[in-house]
Design an enzyme around this catalytic site. Structure first.
Site, PDB file in Angstrom:
ATOM      1  N   ASP A  21       0.838  -1.204   0.000  1.00  0.00           N
ATOM      2  CA  ASP A  21       0.000   0.000   0.000  1.00  0.00           C
ATOM      3  C   ASP A  21       0.870   1.251   0.000  1.00  0.00           C
ATOM      4  OD1 ASP A  21      -2.309   1.466   0.019  1.00  0.00           O
ATOM      5  OD2 ASP A  21      -2.657   1.292   2.169  1.00  0.00           O
ATOM      6  N   ASN A  69     -10.564  -2.570  -6.179  1.00  0.00           N
ATOM      7  CA  ASN A  69      -9.742  -1.688  -7.026  1.00  0.00           C
ATOM      8  C   ASN A  69     -10.351  -1.450  -8.421  1.00  0.00           C
ATOM      9  OD1 ASN A  69      -6.536  -2.878  -5.744  1.00  0.00           O
ATOM     10  ND2 ASN A  69      -7.743  -1.108  -5.113  1.00  0.00           N
TER      11      ASN A  69
END
Ligand code: FPP
Length: 246
Positions: A21, A69
């Site tokens: 991340d 996503n």
């Protein structure tokens, strides 16, 4: 002593999973587009994979793209898919040279055709490698995976192929996309966020969680070593008391 030398090889986790991340924030700090962060994230993927294989870790799972996503802006999703295709193609020879097998988990059929094909080709070409397995989680989410498993189990019970009393924990594990892969003992998340984000919820029941403020493009071999040293200092009790472990 160097961080790497502090690692006790005999007590390495078999499986390390990583939530990569912070690519977007890293790019923003450079005044660049988000995809610039993803491009630099590839170097961290390479370094982490190399370090894990060198140490003797058997499975490394990287959360590369979640089902959520898909909701990102179209241009970013397209650029990420292109990057994946390019990287998988470019790195297959290196995986073979290092005797690393590639696997993928997730709703792979939802990937664009060319990405799916490239992935399957790399999986085929590396299938006999034995040193380490690199698992890419692509279009993956735990709730998707568990829902799909429950659906398959229900159908098999309905059709008489499975009895309700056969449904044990290990049977459920075998219906997940991670069937055959041992559960991770260590989960690392970068970028200072303390969340699991729908990743391997069933499989991390007893994993140690390690969070670092480093953004994914900054993550290097020493950061993996630091996570492993921290992991090895913890006492894993699995619901028991310290004295029982002695
Ligand atoms: C999270 O950062 C990262 C991703 C969603 C993609 C990860 C992809 C790569 C590292 C590139 C290719 C990978 C492989 C395995 C070939 P973010 O965009 O959520 O960052 P932010 O939280 O700062 O916005």
């Amino acid at each position: 002593m160097r961080l790497k030398d502090q690692i006790i090889t005999e007590r390495l986790p078999k499986h390390v999973a990583v939530i990569m991340d912070g690519n977007g924030r890293w790019a923003k700090r450079q005044g660049a587009e988000r995809i610039f962060g993803h491009q630099h994230g590839v170097k961290a993927v390479r370094d982490t994979t190399e370090a894990a294989a060198e140490l003797g870790i058997q499975f490394l799972t990287l959360y590369a793209f979640s089902t959520e996503n898909w909701n990102r802006p179209r241009a970013e999703v397209d650029a990420l898919m292109e990057l994946l295709i390019h990287t998988i193609h470019a790195e297959t020879a290196t995986l073979n040279k290092n005797n690393i097998r590639l696997l993928a988990i997730g709703d792979l059929h939802s990937l664009p055709g060319n990405c799916y094909e490239q992935l399957q080709e790399a999986i085929r070409e590396t299938s006999t490698n034995t040193r380490m397995t690199l698992v890419l989680a692509l279009s993956y989410s735990s709730k998707w995976e568990i829902t799909a498993a429950v659906k398959r189990i229900a159908i098999e019970v309905r059709d008489g192929m499975l009895k309700p009393e056969d449904i044990r924990e290990d049977l459920i594990s075998g219906y997940l996309t991670t069937a055959g892969i041992p559960d991770p003992e260590l989960l690392i998340r970068t970028s200072g966020e303390h969340r699991i984000s729908n990743f391997l919820l069933w499989q991390i029941a007893y994993a140690e969680l390690y969070f670092t403020d480093k953004l994914w493009p900054e993550f290097g071999k020493d950061d993996l070593y630091a996570a492993l040293v921290d992991y090895q200092q913890r006492e894993r009790r699995f619901g028991m008391v310290s004295e029982q472990l002695k």
